[in-house]
Design a protein around this motif. Structure first.
Motif, PDB file in Angstrom:
ATOM      1  N   ARG A   6       0.849  -1.192   0.000  1.00 23.94           N
ATOM      2  CA  ARG A   6       0.000   0.000   0.000  1.00 23.94           C
ATOM      3  C   ARG A   6       0.884   1.241   0.000  1.00 23.94           C
ATOM      4  N   GLU A   7       0.258   2.386  -0.206  1.00 19.56           N
ATOM      5  CA  GLU A   7       0.969   3.661  -0.136  1.00 19.56           C
ATOM      6  C   GLU A   7       1.420   3.917   1.301  1.00 19.56           C
ATOM      7  N   LEU A  51       5.992   3.324  -0.850  1.00 15.69           N
ATOM      8  CA  LEU A  51       5.214   2.108  -0.638  1.00 15.69           C
ATOM      9  C   LEU A  51       5.652   1.380   0.619  1.00 15.69           C
ATOM     10  N   VAL A  52       4.715   0.674   1.227  1.00 13.94           N
ATOM     11  CA  VAL A  52       5.052  -0.216   2.336  1.00 13.94           C
ATOM     12  C   VAL A  52       4.412  -1.572   2.090  1.00 13.94           C
ATOM     13  N   TYR A  63       9.608  -1.438   2.956  1.00 11.99           N
ATOM     14  CA  TYR A  63       9.213  -0.204   2.289  1.00 11.99           C
ATOM     15  C   TYR A  63      10.047  -0.022   1.022  1.00 11.99           C
ATOM     16  N   ALA A  64       9.535   0.833   0.148  1.00 11.84           N
ATOM     17  CA  ALA A  64      10.245   1.204  -1.078  1.00 11.84           C
ATOM     18  C   ALA A  64       9.942   2.669  -1.370  1.00 11.84           C
ATOM     19  N   ASP A  81      16.328   3.983  -6.578  1.00 13.78           N
ATOM     20  CA  ASP A  81      15.371   3.258  -5.745  1.00 13.78           C
ATOM     21  C   ASP A  81      15.951   2.977  -4.369  1.00 13.78           C
ATOM     22  N   GLU A  82      15.048   2.784  -3.430  1.00 13.17           N
ATOM     23  CA  GLU A  82      15.403   2.403  -2.061  1.00 13.17           C
ATOM     24  C   GLU A  82      14.383   1.347  -1.641  1.00 13.17           C
ATOM     25  N   VAL A  83      14.863   0.162  -1.330  1.00 14.26           N
ATOM     26  CA  VAL A  83      13.991  -0.938  -0.915  1.00 14.26           C
ATOM     27  C   VAL A  83      14.626  -1.588   0.309  1.00 14.26           C
TER      28      VAL A  83
END
Length: 179
Positions: A6-7, A51-52, A63-64, A81-83
Motif C-alpha cells: 500500500r501507499e 510504498l510499504v 518499504y520502497a 530506488d530504495e527498498v
C-alpha cells in the motif's frame, strides 16, 4: 505470512526507521550510519512511489521509495530506488513485490530510468534487482566508507522503462530509438 502493498503514510515512519536501522546494522545495505529524521527523508524522496508492505495485523515489514538521481532538468526522469525489508520478513518475496510495484509507479509517473547503488557484497539485493529487470552498468571503487572505516565498492545497476522514453524517428520503426 500474508501481506499486501500500500501507499506509505507518515505514521509508518517509526517502523520504516526501524527497518532502515536494520539495513544499517547489516553492513550490507547502506553506508549510512544512522537513520534520518522523517523531515529529512521526506525532503529527499519523491512524493510518488512511497510504498510499504504490511501484514494483515498492520505491521509494516518493508518499504520502497525513490529519490532524484539529479536535480538537473534533463535527468528528472532518472531516479534511485530504495527498498528495505525487515529481517524477519526476508525471503518471503516482500522485496520483489515492493520493487515490482516501484517499477510500476515509475512507469506511471513517466520516470524512464531507475538506478540502484548496491554494495557489491549484497548478493540478495543484486539478485533482486536482476530479477526485476535491472542490469549492472558499472562498478564504483571506494564509493564510500562504512562505519568501520573500510572503503566499500558499489555496483551501479539500472532499469530502463519499456513504456517511458520510447521515441519514433522518421523512417524508423522505433525499435532502435531510446533516450
Amino acid at each position: 505470512m500474508q501481506w499486501s502493498i500500500r501507499e506509505m503514510k507518515q505514521e509508518d515512519w517509526p517502523k520504516i526507521q526501524t527497518i532502515f536501522e536494520m539495513a544499517i546494522n547489516s553492513n550490507l545495505a547502506t553506508l549510512e550510519q544512522q537513520a534520518p529524521s522523517y523531515e529529512f527523508w521526506d525532503k529527499t524522496h519523491l512524493p510518488m512511489g512511497r510504498l510499504v508492505a504490511q501484514q494483515e495485523d498492520g505491521e509494516v515489514i518493508g518499504y520502497a521509495a525513490m529519490s532524484p538521481a539529479s536535480f538537473q532538468i534533463p535527468y528528472l526522469g532518472v531516479v534511485e530506488d530504495e527498498v528495505a525489508v525487515a529481517e524477519d520478513a526476508r525471503g518471503e518475496g516482500v522485496g520483489k513485490a515492493l520493487l515490482t510495484a516501484l517499477v510500476e509507479s515509475a512507469d506511471k509517473n513517466e520516470l524512464w530510468t531507475l538506478e540502484a547503488h548496491l554494495l557489491e557484497e549484497n548478493e540478495a539485493a543484486i539478485a533482486l534487482h536482476q530479477a526485476c529487470g535491472f542490469r549492472t552498468v558499472g562498478r564504483q571503487l571506494k564509493r564510500g566508507m562504512d562505519a568501520y572505516g573500510h572503503w566499500r565498492n558499489v555496483l551501479l545497476m539500472e532499469r530502463r522503462s519499456e513504456k517511458v522514453g520510447s521515441v519514433s524517428c522518421e523512417g524508423c520503426d522505433g525499435t532502435h530509438c531510446r533516450f
